[in-house]
Design an enzyme around this catalytic site. Structure first.
Site, PDB file in Angstrom:
ATOM      1  N   HIS A 218      18.567   0.393  -5.987  1.00 25.70           N
ATOM      2  CA  HIS A 218      19.864   0.976  -6.321  1.00 25.70           C
ATOM      3  C   HIS A 218      19.740   1.579  -7.730  1.00 25.70           C
ATOM      4  O   HIS A 218      18.969   1.077  -8.551  1.00 25.70           O
ATOM      5  CB  HIS A 218      20.886  -0.162  -6.313  1.00 25.70           C
ATOM      6  CG  HIS A 218      22.320   0.236  -6.427  1.00 25.70           C
ATOM      7  ND1 HIS A 218      22.908   0.549  -7.622  1.00 25.70           N
ATOM      8  CD2 HIS A 218      23.300   0.351  -5.486  1.00 25.70           C
ATOM      9  CE1 HIS A 218      24.197   0.834  -7.426  1.00 25.70           C
ATOM     10  NE2 HIS A 218      24.453   0.723  -6.129  1.00 25.70           N
TER      11      HIS A 218
ATOM     12  N   ASP B 176      17.451  -8.422  -8.027  1.00 25.62           N
ATOM     13  CA  ASP B 176      18.793  -7.879  -7.817  1.00 25.62           C
ATOM     14  C   ASP B 176      19.307  -8.479  -6.512  1.00 25.62           C
ATOM     15  O   ASP B 176      18.865  -8.099  -5.423  1.00 25.62           O
ATOM     16  CB  ASP B 176      18.691  -6.345  -7.745  1.00 25.62           C
ATOM     17  CG  ASP B 176      19.999  -5.691  -7.291  1.00 25.62           C
ATOM     18  OD1 ASP B 176      20.926  -6.413  -6.873  1.00 25.62           O
ATOM     19  OD2 ASP B 176      20.070  -4.457  -7.348  1.00 25.62           O
TER      20      ASP B 176
ATOM     21  N   GLN C 236      22.889  -7.622  -2.706  1.00 21.07           N
ATOM     22  CA  GLN C 236      23.032  -7.575  -1.246  1.00 21.07           C
ATOM     23  C   GLN C 236      22.447  -8.804  -0.557  1.00 21.07           C
ATOM     24  O   GLN C 236      22.411  -8.859   0.668  1.00 21.07           O
ATOM     25  CB  GLN C 236      22.366  -6.306  -0.680  1.00 21.07           C
ATOM     26  CG  GLN C 236      22.963  -5.001  -1.184  1.00 21.07           C
ATOM     27  CD  GLN C 236      24.398  -4.762  -0.704  1.00 21.07           C
ATOM     28  OE1 GLN C 236      24.880  -5.400   0.232  1.00 21.07           O
ATOM     29  NE2 GLN C 236      25.084  -3.843  -1.364  1.00 21.07           N
TER      30      GLN C 236
ATOM     31  N   LYS D 222      31.139  -8.532  -4.031  1.00 23.58           N
ATOM     32  CA  LYS D 222      30.383  -8.367  -2.787  1.00 23.58           C
ATOM     33  C   LYS D 222      30.265  -9.697  -2.041  1.00 23.58           C
ATOM     34  O   LYS D 222      29.732  -9.760  -0.948  1.00 23.58           O
ATOM     35  CB  LYS D 222      28.985  -7.808  -3.076  1.00 23.58           C
ATOM     36  CG  LYS D 222      29.020  -6.358  -3.598  1.00 23.58           C
ATOM     37  CD  LYS D 222      27.641  -5.776  -3.672  1.00 23.58           C
ATOM     38  CE  LYS D 222      27.554  -4.556  -4.555  1.00 23.58           C
ATOM     39  NZ  LYS D 222      28.095  -3.338  -3.941  1.00 23.58           N
TER      40      LYS D 222
ATOM     41  N   CYS E 244      23.866   5.450  -3.851  1.00 20.14           N
ATOM     42  CA  CYS E 244      23.316   5.134  -5.189  1.00 20.14           C
ATOM     43  C   CYS E 244      21.827   4.824  -5.117  1.00 20.14           C
ATOM     44  O   CYS E 244      21.330   3.919  -5.808  1.00 20.14           O
ATOM     45  CB  CYS E 244      24.038   3.966  -5.848  1.00 20.14           C
ATOM     46  SG  CYS E 244      25.744   4.316  -6.205  1.00 20.14           S
TER      47      CYS E 244
END
Ligand code: PLP
Length: 404
Positions: free
Chosen positions: A122, A199, A202, A225, A363
């Site tokens: 991202h 990261d 997700q 999220k 993104c």
């Protein structure tokens, strides 16, 4: 086993109609909907608790501080950190990555040093490093992917040099749904004495996270999220690393003593939390985490995997369907194009059928270049989605195909 009907009742927004059609919300990768418990926690805190945290001696301030620090405990347990000192509240994944890119590059990187990222990052895990690169003269190296959208681990191994200082990779791709073998990647990096930032934007909402098992050095995720509010997120960092890094921003909360001659900084994690924290957000995030923990992250993971498999097989039956991201280990995100229908047209027309999907480059422009496309339509799933909703999506796509 999850009772999806009961779960959906906890999310009032899911019973909305859009253009006279029942809402089918498949944009969970962008943000998730909030259970009533989270919204109630926010309202309740503003009605009955609200006061600034940490320095107040009065009742409300102590109560608000308690909720804020309990939230840190909840998150520490949820990701199995060693201590609450390792849990830094941020605005979200983006700020967490910026914090590490800024502070780590300042403390631990010199001109010519290298950071390894991947081709499926991202923008929020590319641009902060590029900005650090401009300031510090460091270089980005990129792990390539194969056509299924999987990282090439042999190529990853080859990227390490004596100048590699950090690896910063996504756990799950927000475009391809690929679940990267981050535990193995951390172990490879550690063989070279290199720390790893994951990261988890997700992954944290979908996969049980154990930062000690992964042995990652930093882990970032966003509250919104994972069914929590916007504006709050987390940076986990191993204490030894957080201790080594300089503060990110200056201001209240992050200091011990200030004089015009010299300032000393607060202990962890407050050293990285300048200014009034989002204490309502932290508490509401903890409520969201309690909610998913009560469902069970293993149950969520299993259910969403089955739903992803169902969606993949259903969409693959559509003539002209091209799915981007067919990794063996894939989770909750399906990006696609159909025939020569533009992704924006598809998204706009699906919206008219009540189906919320995302369109565009998500993104991840460098990944789009790698795939040779400008954008995709993306359906991203949550545990409150159903097979019936996938069927509605598939029927919708069929209808639009006929229109074109
Ligand atoms: N990383 C990934 C993989 C994402 O999918 C996102 C958001 O979509 C981010 C980082 C940025 O998250 P936020 O905007 O919540 O900071």
């Amino acid at each position: 086993m999850l009772n999806i009907k009961d779960i959906r009742n906890d999310f009032p927004i899911l019973s909305l109609s859009v253009y006279g059609k029942p809402l089918v919300y498949l944009d969970n990768g962008a943000t998730t909907q909030k259970p009533r418990a989270v919204v109630d926690a926010i309202t309740n805190e503003y009605y009955n608790v609200n006061a600034n945290v940490h320095r107040g001696v009065h009742f409300l301030s102590q109560k608000a501080t308690e909720l804020h620090e309990q939230a840190r405990e909840t998150i520490h347990t949820f990701i199995h950190a060693k201590s609450t000192s390792e849990i830094v509240f941020t605005r979200g994944t983006t700020e967490s990555v910026n914090l590490v890119a800024t502070c780590f590059s300042e403390a631990c990187m010199n001109e010519g040093d290298e950071v390894i990222v991947s081709a499926m990052e991202h923008h929020s895990n590319i641009v902060p490093w590029q900005m650090a690169a401009q300031r510090r003269g460091i270089r980005l190296k990129v792990i390539p992917i194969n056509d299924k959208g999987e990282l090439l681990l042999d190529e990853y191994r080859k990227l390490f040099t004596e100048r590699t200082r950090i690896v910063s990779v996504t756990h799950v791709s927000n475009v391809l749904g690929t679940v990267n073998p981050v535990k193995e990647m951390v172990s490879i990096a550690h063989e070279h004495g290199v720390p790893v930032l994951i990261d988890g934007a997700q992954s944290a909402p979908h996969i049980p996270i154990d930062v000690q098992d992964l042995d990652c050095d930093f882990f970032a995720f966003s509250g919104h999220k994972i069914y929590g509010p916007t504006g709050i997120g987390v940076l986990y960092g191993k204490e030894e690393w957080l201790d080594r890094l300089p503060p990110y921003q200056g201001g209240g909360e992050m200091i011990q003593h200030v004089s015009f001659e010299k300032t000393t900084f607060n202990e962890l994690p407050y050293k990285f939390e300048a200014g009034t924290p989002d204490y309502v957000g932290s508490h509401a995030l903890a409520v969201a985490i309690d909610y998913v923990s009560a469902l069970g992250m293993d149950n969520i993971h299993q259910y969403e995997r089955q739903l992803t498999d169902y969606a993949m097989s259903k969409l693959q039956q559509i003539e002209g369907m091209r799915i981007y991201g067919t990794a063996d280990d894939k989770d909750a995100v399906i990006s696609f194009l159909v025939g020569n229908i533009h992704h924006l047209d598809m998204g706009t027309l699906l919206d008219r059928l009540g189906i919320a999907v995302r369109t565009g480059h998500h993104c991840a422009e460098p990944l789009m270049h790698r795939l040779g496309i400008e954008g995709t339509v993306r359906a991203s799933l949550a545990f409150y989605n159903t097979r019936e909703e996938i069927d509605i999506l598939a029927d919708g796509i069929q209808r639009l195909k006929q229109m074109f």
